[in-house]
Enzyme design. Structure first.
Site, short mmCIF file in Angstrom:
data_model
loop_
_atom_site.label_atom_id
_atom_site.label_comp_id
_atom_site.label_asym_id
_atom_site.label_seq_id
_atom_site.Cartn_x
_atom_site.Cartn_y
_atom_site.Cartn_z
N CYS A 180 38.50 32.90 45.83
CA CYS A 180 38.37 34.23 46.75
C CYS A 180 39.08 35.22 45.93
O CYS A 180 38.13 35.55 45.11
CB CYS A 180 39.21 33.98 47.81
SG CYS A 180 39.26 35.11 49.28
N ALA A 181 40.02 35.68 46.11
CA ALA A 181 40.62 37.05 45.30
C ALA A 181 41.47 36.35 44.01
O ALA A 181 41.64 37.24 43.25
CB ALA A 181 41.59 37.77 46.06
#
Length: 187
Positions: free
Chosen positions: A103-104
């Site tokens: 994800c991030a």
């Protein structure tokens, strides 16, 4: 026996972290949640969990993989911790160890100065894509492996990514994915 450290910072994405821990443990892989700050860590949706260990009291050299969950501000908090950045550098410099980020969390790679020229992916935001202009950014795959670096897109990719990580560590994910009914619907 293989060992994985899941690094937790306040604001972590709970599904990415906790489901991954669960899947590793089902596979018989030792998996510890390790907080970079306090014993209790609060997720991005205000779920508080008790970490198994604290980063300051842990010898990460004994682990085979570190897993970095996304979520905000969790990924940003990981990317601002110099200890985490040094751990990422050390693991990527050792071809027997792995770094996995979802994800991030690949932003930690940028902060650690190890993304240049790497093949990777992340959550598909314009901000993250722009961050990796010095990398070979892949946006049409669920997860990407570049040597001992593995990256994935986000919450919906957690299960297949965790299964891939089991296999990379020398385990067999098939019995786990079958028992969890993943193969019945998604394989």
């Amino acid at each position: 026996m293989k060992k994985v450290a899941v690094l937790l910072a306040n604001g972590f994405e709970e599904g990415e972290a906790l489901f991954t821990i669960d899947i590793f443990r089902r596979a018989g892989i030792i998996c510890d949640s390790i907080s970079i700050a306090e014993e209790f860590v609060t997720s991005s949706r205000n779920i508080t969990v008790k970490a198994d260990k604290l980063l300051g009291n842990s010898n990460l050299a004994e682990y085979d993989m570190i897993f970095l969950p996304g979520g905000q501000p969790g990924a940003t908090n990981l990317s601002k911790d110099e200890r985490v950045l040094q751990i990422v550098r050390n693991f990527l410099a050792d071809d027997k160890k792995f770094v996995a980020a979802i994800c991030a969390a690949p932003m930690v790679l940028k902060s650690a100065g190890v993304s240049k020229g790497r093949i990777l992916t992340s959550y598909p935001s314009d901000e993250l894509k722009a961050m990796f202009s010095d990398a070979n950014y892949i946006d049409d795959k669920m997860f990407v492996q570049d040597g001992n670096l593995l990256t994935s897109r986000g919450p919906a990719t957690v299960m297949p990514f965790a299964y891939k990580l089991i296999d990379v560590l020398g385990g067999d994910s098939k019995p786990i994915s079958k028992a969890m009914l993943f193969d019945n619907f998604f394989a």
